[in-house]
Design a protein around this motif. Structure first.
Motif, PDB file in Angstrom:
ATOM      1  N   ALA A 137       0.824  -1.451   0.094  1.00  0.00           N
ATOM      2  CA  ALA A 137       0.040   0.137  -0.016  1.00  0.00           C
ATOM      3  C   ALA A 137       0.844   1.187  -0.078  1.00  0.00           C
ATOM      4  N   ASN A 138       1.926   1.194   0.640  1.00  0.00           N
ATOM      5  CA  ASN A 138       2.841   2.333   0.719  1.00  0.00           C
ATOM      6  C   ASN A 138       3.963   2.313  -0.215  1.00  0.00           C
ATOM      7  N   ASN A 139       4.370   1.361  -0.888  1.00  0.00           N
ATOM      8  CA  ASN A 139       5.288   1.169  -1.835  1.00  0.00           C
ATOM      9  C   ASN A 139       6.643   1.124  -0.882  1.00  0.00           C
ATOM     10  N   LEU A 140       6.629   0.440  -0.009  1.00  0.00           N
ATOM     11  CA  LEU A 140       7.871   0.264   0.823  1.00  0.00           C
ATOM     12  C   LEU A 140       8.909  -1.006   0.731  1.00  0.00           C
ATOM     13  N   VAL A 141      10.190  -1.018   0.862  1.00  0.00           N
ATOM     14  CA  VAL A 141      10.860  -2.241   0.951  1.00  0.00           C
ATOM     15  C   VAL A 141      10.638  -2.917   2.128  1.00  0.00           C
ATOM     16  N   LEU A 142      10.774  -4.248   1.949  1.00  0.00           N
ATOM     17  CA  LEU A 142      10.193  -5.127   2.689  1.00  0.00           C
ATOM     18  C   LEU A 142      11.437  -6.199   3.051  1.00  0.00           C
ATOM     19  N   ARG A 143      11.500  -6.412   4.355  1.00  0.00           N
ATOM     20  CA  ARG A 143      12.636  -7.456   4.812  1.00  0.00           C
ATOM     21  C   ARG A 143      11.681  -8.721   5.118  1.00  0.00           C
ATOM     22  N   LEU A 144      12.087  -9.662   4.643  1.00  0.00           N
ATOM     23  CA  LEU A 144      11.771 -11.096   4.901  1.00  0.00           C
ATOM     24  C   LEU A 144      12.715 -12.321   5.198  1.00  0.00           C
TER      25      LEU A 144
ATOM     26  N   GLU B   5      11.504  -5.524  -2.991  1.00  0.00           N
ATOM     27  CA  GLU B   5      10.770  -4.423  -3.607  1.00  0.00           C
ATOM     28  C   GLU B   5       9.535  -4.934  -3.948  1.00  0.00           C
ATOM     29  N   PRO B   6       8.374  -4.779  -3.246  1.00  0.00           N
ATOM     30  CA  PRO B   6       7.109  -5.551  -3.616  1.00  0.00           C
ATOM     31  C   PRO B   6       6.515  -4.725  -4.998  1.00  0.00           C
ATOM     32  N   ALA B   7       6.004  -5.520  -5.811  1.00  0.00           N
ATOM     33  CA  ALA B   7       5.199  -5.080  -7.148  1.00  0.00           C
ATOM     34  C   ALA B   7       3.901  -5.569  -7.130  1.00  0.00           C
ATOM     35  N   GLY B   8       3.479  -6.907  -6.622  1.00  0.00           N
ATOM     36  CA  GLY B   8       2.018  -7.121  -6.801  1.00  0.00           C
ATOM     37  C   GLY B   8       1.953  -8.570  -5.806  1.00  0.00           C
ATOM     38  N   LEU B   9       0.476  -8.872  -5.814  1.00  0.00           N
ATOM     39  CA  LEU B   9       0.294 -10.344  -5.435  1.00  0.00           C
ATOM     40  C   LEU B   9      -0.381 -11.235  -6.615  1.00  0.00           C
ATOM     41  N   LEU B  10       0.081 -12.478  -6.338  1.00  0.00           N
ATOM     42  CA  LEU B  10      -0.544 -13.645  -7.494  1.00  0.00           C
ATOM     43  C   LEU B  10      -0.919 -14.626  -6.633  1.00  0.00           C
ATOM     44  N   THR B  11      -2.410 -15.003  -7.240  1.00  0.00           N
ATOM     45  CA  THR B  11      -2.936 -16.160  -6.816  1.00  0.00           C
ATOM     46  C   THR B  11      -3.329 -17.369  -7.337  1.00  0.00           C
ATOM     47  N   ALA B  12      -2.851 -18.367  -7.149  1.00  0.00           N
ATOM     48  CA  ALA B  12      -2.758 -19.532  -7.973  1.00  0.00           C
ATOM     49  C   ALA B  12      -3.013 -20.857  -7.087  1.00  0.00           C
ATOM     50  N   ASP B  13      -3.839 -21.769  -7.561  1.00  0.00           N
ATOM     51  CA  ASP B  13      -4.281 -23.049  -6.945  1.00  0.00           C
ATOM     52  C   ASP B  13      -4.458 -22.738  -5.371  1.00  0.00           C
ATOM     53  N   GLY B  14      -5.096 -21.753  -5.138  1.00  0.00           N
ATOM     54  CA  GLY B  14      -5.591 -21.405  -3.582  1.00  0.00           C
ATOM     55  C   GLY B  14      -4.488 -20.881  -2.922  1.00  0.00           C
ATOM     56  N   ARG B  15      -3.393 -20.507  -3.280  1.00  0.00           N
ATOM     57  CA  ARG B  15      -2.161 -19.931  -2.609  1.00  0.00           C
ATOM     58  C   ARG B  15      -1.862 -18.517  -2.980  1.00  0.00           C
ATOM     59  N   TRP B  16      -1.423 -17.737  -2.123  1.00  0.00           N
ATOM     60  CA  TRP B  16      -0.992 -16.373  -2.319  1.00  0.00           C
ATOM     61  C   TRP B  16       0.420 -16.298  -2.473  1.00  0.00           C
ATOM     62  N   TYR B  17       1.047 -15.406  -3.357  1.00  0.00           N
ATOM     63  CA  TYR B  17       2.312 -15.211  -3.581  1.00  0.00           C
ATOM     64  C   TYR B  17       2.630 -13.770  -3.653  1.00  0.00           C
ATOM     65  N   LEU B  18       3.775 -13.161  -2.790  1.00  0.00           N
ATOM     66  CA  LEU B  18       4.054 -11.775  -3.233  1.00  0.00           C
ATOM     67  C   LEU B  18       5.053 -11.777  -4.166  1.00  0.00           C
ATOM     68  N   ILE B  19       4.742 -10.936  -5.173  1.00  0.00           N
ATOM     69  CA  ILE B  19       5.733 -10.581  -6.567  1.00  0.00           C
ATOM     70  C   ILE B  19       6.554  -9.551  -6.201  1.00  0.00           C
ATOM     71  N   ALA B  20       7.982  -9.585  -6.226  1.00  0.00           N
ATOM     72  CA  ALA B  20       8.681  -8.652  -5.692  1.00  0.00           C
ATOM     73  C   ALA B  20      10.094  -8.822  -6.445  1.00  0.00           C
ATOM     74  N   TRP B  21      10.606  -7.625  -6.561  1.00  0.00           N
ATOM     75  CA  TRP B  21      12.262  -7.614  -7.002  1.00  0.00           C
ATOM     76  C   TRP B  21      13.096  -7.847  -5.889  1.00  0.00           C
ATOM     77  N   CYS B  22      13.735  -8.976  -5.822  1.00  0.00           N
ATOM     78  CA  CYS B  22      14.672  -9.479  -4.881  1.00  0.00           C
ATOM     79  C   CYS B  22      15.898  -8.971  -4.860  1.00  0.00           C
ATOM     80  N   ARG B  23      16.311  -8.118  -4.201  1.00  0.00           N
ATOM     81  CA  ARG B  23      17.649  -7.631  -3.880  1.00  0.00           C
ATOM     82  C   ARG B  23      18.746  -8.389  -3.730  1.00  0.00           C
TER      83      ARG B  23
END
Length: 243
Positions: A146-153, A168-186
């Motif tokens: 929501a705030n376009n912030l870098v995320l530590r995982l 660096e988050p870009a969006g969410l993907l849902t597939a086969d009942g699962r949710w994925y964070l799509i991001a640029w991984c530094r």
């Protein structure tokens, strides 16, 4: 005017003069109802999360924050039932599940009579199997998006390997009942998908993320053919005409 229409109209009247307040007496005159009915309607709006507030003292009354609300949307009974049912099906692992549940409550509260009973009966027939969910992780992902912030995982991949990532988050993907964070991984210097139920910990930083195109990050992945929900197509801005 039935109660559902009156609740919508109350919100619109408060929005029209915001941030100035309207008195209960003025609202009662406007809708030709008693002050007790106005108070009851305003209390209903409060309980369903509408940001109305009472301002005491001379010159006070009731007001609403126009930036925290949307104009009323006239839904048919079938549309309202469909939304309540879809929102009721959101389980604990679904992103924005908290907002989905309060939205369902607001829609249900605005419905009356047979339409309300039918919607509640339909929603009661929807059941979901509980899934593993970390509320703190989901909230952190929502805030970062929501705030376009870098995320530590802290992440565990399919092979069981644990690693710490800065993404660096870009969006969410849902597939086969699962949710994925799509991001640029530094760390990997490439686009990656992180399954939400495999994220052990997540914390947004104060650093603004660089913008990344979600479609481009999915290129070369198993989700290359992912498409946006049809219902959201009309929300996309029209393409700019070339000069």
């Amino acid at each position: 005017m039935n109660r559902t229409a009156r609740l919508y109209a109350l919100v619109e009247d408060l929005r029209a003069v915001a941030p100035r307040p309207l008195t209960v007496a003025a609202l009662a005159t406007r809708f030709e109802i008693s002050t007790r009915t106005v108070q009851r309607d305003l209390q209903t709006l409060l309980e369903t999360g509408v940001p109305v507030r009472s301002i005491p003292g001379r010159g006070g009354g009731w007001s609403i924050d126009p930036e925290m609300t949307l104009p009323p949307i006239r839904l048919t009974a079938d549309e309202a039932s469909a939304l309540i049912t879809a929102l009721a099906a959101a389980d604990a692992s679904t992103p924005y599940v908290g907002a989905a549940r309060t939205a369902a409550q607001k829609i249900a509260a605005s419905m009356t009579g047979p339409a309300s009973a039918a919607a509640q009966e339909l929603a009661a027939r929807i059941v979901t199997l509980p899934t593993r969910s970390d509320c703190e992780v989901r909230t952190a992902v929502e805030q970062a998006l929501a705030n376009n912030l870098v995320l530590r995982l802290s992440y565990t991949d399919a092979a069981g390997h644990e690693s710490d990532r800065v993404v660096e988050p870009a969006g969410l993907l849902t597939a086969d009942g699962r949710w994925y964070l799509i991001a640029w991984c530094r760390t990997r210097r490439a686009g990656r998908g992180f399954r939400l139920d495999r994220i052990a910990a997540a914390a947004p930083t104060s650093e603004q993320a660089q913008p990344h195109n979600l479609t481009e990050l999915l290129l070369g992945s198993a989700a290359v053919g992912a498409v946006r929900p049809t219902a959201l197509t009309s929300l996309r801005p029209p393409p700019r005409e070339s000069d």
